[in-house]
Write a protein that holds these residues in place. Structure first.
Motif, PDB file in Angstrom:
ATOM      1  N   PRO A  38       0.825  -1.210   0.000  1.00 15.40           N
ATOM      2  CA  PRO A  38       0.000   0.000   0.000  1.00 15.40           C
ATOM      3  C   PRO A  38       0.855   1.253   0.000  1.00 15.40           C
ATOM      4  O   PRO A  38       2.052   1.218   0.308  1.00 15.40           O
ATOM      5  CB  PRO A  38      -0.803  -0.120   1.297  1.00 15.40           C
ATOM      6  CG  PRO A  38      -0.761  -1.571   1.654  1.00 15.40           C
ATOM      7  CD  PRO A  38       0.562  -2.071   1.166  1.00 15.40           C
ATOM      8  N   SER A  39       0.234   2.369  -0.293  1.00 10.93           N
ATOM      9  CA  SER A  39       0.941   3.632  -0.463  1.00 10.93           C
ATOM     10  C   SER A  39       1.769   4.023   0.755  1.00 10.93           C
ATOM     11  O   SER A  39       2.895   4.515   0.622  1.00 10.93           O
ATOM     12  CB  SER A  39      -0.068   4.745  -0.781  1.00 10.93           C
ATOM     13  OG  SER A  39       0.594   5.953  -1.051  1.00 10.93           O
ATOM     14  N   GLU A  40       1.223   3.807   1.971  1.00 10.61           N
ATOM     15  CA  GLU A  40       1.939   4.225   3.180  1.00 10.61           C
ATOM     16  C   GLU A  40       3.287   3.513   3.293  1.00 10.61           C
ATOM     17  O   GLU A  40       4.325   4.139   3.546  1.00 10.61           O
ATOM     18  CB  GLU A  40       1.094   3.946   4.432  1.00 10.61           C
ATOM     19  CG  GLU A  40      -0.205   4.711   4.513  1.00 10.61           C
ATOM     20  CD  GLU A  40      -1.322   4.097   3.700  1.00 10.61           C
ATOM     21  OE1 GLU A  40      -2.409   4.690   3.685  1.00 10.61           O
ATOM     22  OE2 GLU A  40      -1.111   3.025   3.090  1.00 10.61           O
ATOM     23  N   GLY A  41       3.275   2.188   3.125  1.00 11.18           N
ATOM     24  CA  GLY A  41       4.508   1.426   3.203  1.00 11.18           C
ATOM     25  C   GLY A  41       5.452   1.766   2.059  1.00 11.18           C
ATOM     26  O   GLY A  41       6.670   1.846   2.238  1.00 11.18           O
ATOM     27  N   PHE A  42       4.883   1.969   0.877  1.00 12.12           N
ATOM     28  CA  PHE A  42       5.683   2.311  -0.293  1.00 12.12           C
ATOM     29  C   PHE A  42       6.418   3.633  -0.071  1.00 12.12           C
ATOM     30  O   PHE A  42       7.617   3.747  -0.355  1.00 12.12           O
ATOM     31  CB  PHE A  42       4.778   2.409  -1.522  1.00 12.12           C
ATOM     32  CG  PHE A  42       5.504   2.722  -2.804  1.00 12.12           C
ATOM     33  CD1 PHE A  42       5.990   1.695  -3.602  1.00 12.12           C
ATOM     34  CD2 PHE A  42       5.701   4.034  -3.214  1.00 12.12           C
ATOM     35  CE1 PHE A  42       6.653   1.976  -4.789  1.00 12.12           C
ATOM     36  CE2 PHE A  42       6.365   4.327  -4.393  1.00 12.12           C
ATOM     37  CZ  PHE A  42       6.844   3.291  -5.182  1.00 12.12           C
ATOM     38  N   GLU A  43       5.703   4.630   0.444  1.00  2.99           N
ATOM     39  CA  GLU A  43       6.316   5.938   0.659  1.00  2.99           C
ATOM     40  C   GLU A  43       7.422   5.867   1.705  1.00  2.99           C
ATOM     41  O   GLU A  43       8.431   6.569   1.610  1.00  2.99           O
ATOM     42  CB  GLU A  43       5.254   6.969   1.082  1.00  2.99           C
ATOM     43  CG  GLU A  43       4.294   7.350  -0.043  1.00  2.99           C
ATOM     44  CD  GLU A  43       5.000   7.960  -1.250  1.00  2.99           C
ATOM     45  OE1 GLU A  43       5.983   8.710  -1.051  1.00  2.99           O
ATOM     46  OE2 GLU A  43       4.584   7.686  -2.384  1.00  2.99           O
ATOM     47  N   TYR A  44       7.238   4.998   2.710  1.00  8.46           N
ATOM     48  CA  TYR A  44       8.298   4.838   3.713  1.00  8.46           C
ATOM     49  C   TYR A  44       9.548   4.256   3.063  1.00  8.46           C
ATOM     50  O   TYR A  44      10.666   4.731   3.309  1.00  8.46           O
ATOM     51  CB  TYR A  44       7.824   3.937   4.851  1.00  8.46           C
ATOM     52  CG  TYR A  44       8.940   3.642   5.831  1.00  8.46           C
ATOM     53  CD1 TYR A  44       9.311   4.579   6.794  1.00  8.46           C
ATOM     54  CD2 TYR A  44       9.638   2.431   5.769  1.00  8.46           C
ATOM     55  CE1 TYR A  44      10.351   4.319   7.675  1.00  8.46           C
ATOM     56  CE2 TYR A  44      10.687   2.168   6.644  1.00  8.46           C
ATOM     57  CZ  TYR A  44      11.033   3.116   7.599  1.00  8.46           C
ATOM     58  OH  TYR A  44      12.073   2.860   8.460  1.00  8.46           O
ATOM     59  N   ARG A  45       9.369   3.225   2.243  1.00  5.17           N
ATOM     60  CA  ARG A  45      10.529   2.622   1.556  1.00  5.17           C
ATOM     61  C   ARG A  45      11.182   3.653   0.631  1.00  5.17           C
ATOM     62  O   ARG A  45      12.405   3.727   0.534  1.00  5.17           O
ATOM     63  CB  ARG A  45      10.091   1.398   0.744  1.00  5.17           C
ATOM     64  CG  ARG A  45       9.411   0.316   1.554  1.00  5.17           C
ATOM     65  CD  ARG A  45      10.310  -0.291   2.582  1.00  5.17           C
ATOM     66  NE  ARG A  45       9.518  -0.878   3.677  1.00  5.17           N
ATOM     67  CZ  ARG A  45       9.980  -1.148   4.876  1.00  5.17           C
ATOM     68  NH1 ARG A  45      11.246  -0.889   5.154  1.00  5.17           N
ATOM     69  NH2 ARG A  45       9.202  -1.664   5.810  1.00  5.17           N
ATOM     70  N   LYS A  46      10.366   4.442  -0.011  1.00  2.00           N
ATOM     71  CA  LYS A  46      10.866   5.453  -0.950  1.00  2.00           C
ATOM     72  C   LYS A  46      11.684   6.523  -0.218  1.00  2.00           C
ATOM     73  O   LYS A  46      12.756   6.932  -0.676  1.00  2.00           O
ATOM     74  CB  LYS A  46       9.677   6.085  -1.670  1.00  2.00           C
ATOM     75  CG  LYS A  46      10.043   7.065  -2.781  1.00  2.00           C
ATOM     76  CD  LYS A  46       8.758   7.541  -3.452  1.00  2.00           C
ATOM     77  CE  LYS A  46       9.025   8.560  -4.539  1.00  2.00           C
ATOM     78  NZ  LYS A  46       7.756   9.009  -5.185  1.00  2.00           N
ATOM     79  N   ASN A  47      11.189   6.963   0.930  1.00  4.73           N
ATOM     80  CA  ASN A  47      11.864   8.031   1.668  1.00  4.73           C
ATOM     81  C   ASN A  47      13.095   7.531   2.417  1.00  4.73           C
ATOM     82  O   ASN A  47      14.089   8.253   2.537  1.00  4.73           O
ATOM     83  CB  ASN A  47      10.893   8.698   2.651  1.00  4.73           C
ATOM     84  CG  ASN A  47       9.791   9.468   1.954  1.00  4.73           C
ATOM     85  OD1 ASN A  47       9.984   9.989   0.856  1.00  4.73           O
ATOM     86  ND2 ASN A  47       8.615   9.538   2.569  1.00  4.73           N
ATOM     87  N   SER A  48      13.031   6.308   2.921  1.00  4.68           N
ATOM     88  CA  SER A  48      14.140   5.771   3.714  1.00  4.68           C
ATOM     89  C   SER A  48      15.207   5.106   2.854  1.00  4.68           C
ATOM     90  O   SER A  48      16.371   5.017   3.241  1.00  4.68           O
ATOM     91  CB  SER A  48      13.617   4.756   4.738  1.00  4.68           C
ATOM     92  OG  SER A  48      13.128   3.581   4.090  1.00  4.68           O
ATOM     93  N   GLY A  49      14.787   4.616   1.682  1.00  7.02           N
ATOM     94  CA  GLY A  49      15.710   3.875   0.836  1.00  7.02           C
ATOM     95  C   GLY A  49      16.032   2.497   1.379  1.00  7.02           C
ATOM     96  O   GLY A  49      16.965   1.839   0.913  1.00  7.02           O
TER      97      GLY A  49
END
Length: 267
Positions: free
Chosen positions: A144-155
Motif C-alpha cells: 500500500p501507499s503508506e509502506g511504499f512511501e516509507y521505503r521510498k523516503n528511507s531507501g
C-alpha cells in the motif's frame, strides 16, 4: 458561528438508507466468501526450507521447521481481506512480468526455480533481467501507499524481503540484485538495489548454518524446545501452533534465526 454544510458532513458522515431490490451486505459477504472458500486446513509436509517463509514470523523458529518436516495439519487463518491481498499480489507480479517481457532483450526468465541441497531449499525467483549485458536478479513486491512511501523516503527494503533476496543471491552466486516495489494505489515503481557487503555475506552464511542445524535436529529426531510464549506474535500467526502445543517440551535448545541488524546492514 454556524458550521457550513460541508463542515457538518465532514464531522458527521451522513448515513443514507438505500432502497434496493437486494440486501447489499449479503452480496458483499457472498463475494468475500469466494476469497476464502478454497482456503482450508489440510495436511502438509514440508520437504525443504522456503525462503519466503524464512523471511517472516514463524519462519525464524527452529521448532516450526522440525514439525513442518514431520508434517501435520496446517491451519489457514486468512480472512477475505488476506485472501484478496494475496490474489492481488500474484496478479500484480504477473502484470509486471508481462510488461518486462514486452521489452526486447530485457526479461531473461521469470518464476524460475531456485534450489539448494545443503541445506534443502526450494523457492521461485521472480525475474532475471538483462541489464547492460549482465544477469540481474529481481524480486517483485507490492505494498500500500503508506509502506511504499516509507521505503521510498528511507531507501530501505523491508527486512523480510531482504532476507529472501539474500538467500536467493547466495544460491545463485550473485553479488548484486534488486527489489522492485510497486505502489498498490497508483502502480508507481521503486527500485532498491541490494549489493552484497561483508555483513550481508556473514549473515546469510550463518542463516545457512542455522538451517543445517535445524535439519540435523530433525534427522536426529531431537525436537527443539519452544523459544516463545504461546501468546507471542510468532505463535499466534503460526499455522501449526496446535500441533506445536501437543508435541511436548522438546529435547534440545536451538536458537531462533538471528535477525538482520538494520544498522549493520547499511555499512
Amino acid at each position: 458561528m454556524a458550521k457550513s454544510l460541508l463542515q457538518q458532513v465532514m464531522l458527521k458522515p451522513v448515513q443514507r438508507k438505500i432502497d434496493s431490490f437486494l440486501d447489499t451486505d449479503q452480496l458483499i459477504e457472498k463475494i468475500r466468501l469466494g476469497y476464502t472458500i478454497n482456503r482450508v486446513d489440510k495436511f502438509t509436509q514440508k520437504k525443504t526450507f522456503a525462503p519466503s517463509t524464512i523471511a517472516f514470523s514463524h519462519g525464524e523458529c527452529a521448532r516450526y521447521w522440525y514439525l513442518a518436516f514431520d508434517g501435520g495439519i496446517f491451519e489457514d487463518n486468512a480472512d477475505a481481506y488476506g485472501g484478496a491481498n494475496m490474489t492481488a499480489g500474484t496478479k500484480s507480479h504477473e502484470r509486471i512480468q508481462d510488461a518486462m517481457g514486452n521489452v526486447p532483450d530485457f526479461l531473461i526468465d521469470s518464476e524460475f526455480k531456485i534450489t539448494a541441497e545443503d541445506p534443502p531449499i526450494f523457492g521461485y525467483g521472480d525475474v532475471m533481467l538483462n541489464w547492460e549485458g549482465q544477469e540481474l536478479l529481481g524480486e517483485i513486491k507490492t505494498m500500500p501507499s503508506e509502506g511504499f512511501e516509507y521505503r521510498k523516503n528511507s531507501g530501505k527494503p523491508k527486512t523480510g524481503h531482504l532476507v529472501q533476496l539474500l538467500i536467493y543471491m547466495k544460491i545463485l552466486k550473485k553479488d548484486k540484485a534488486v527489489l522492485i516495489y510497486e505502489n498498490k494505489n497508483n502502480h508507481e515503481l521503486l527500485i532498491l538495489p541490494v549489493e552484497l557487503n561483508d555483513y550481508y555475506a556473514r549473515w546469510v552464511d550463518q542463516a545457512f548454518d542455522w538451517m543445517r542445524e535445524v535439519r540435523k535436529a530433525w534427522t536426529d529426531r531431537t525436537l527443539p524446545e519452544k523459544n516463545y510464549r504461546s501468546n507471542s506474535k510468532i505463535c499466534k500467526t503460526c499455522p501449526i501452533s496446535k500441533m506445536c502445543a501437543e508435541a511436548g517440551i522438546g529435547d534440545i535448545k536451538l536458537k531462533s534465526l538471528e535477525p538482520i541488524d538494520e544498522a549493520l546492514s547499511m555499512v
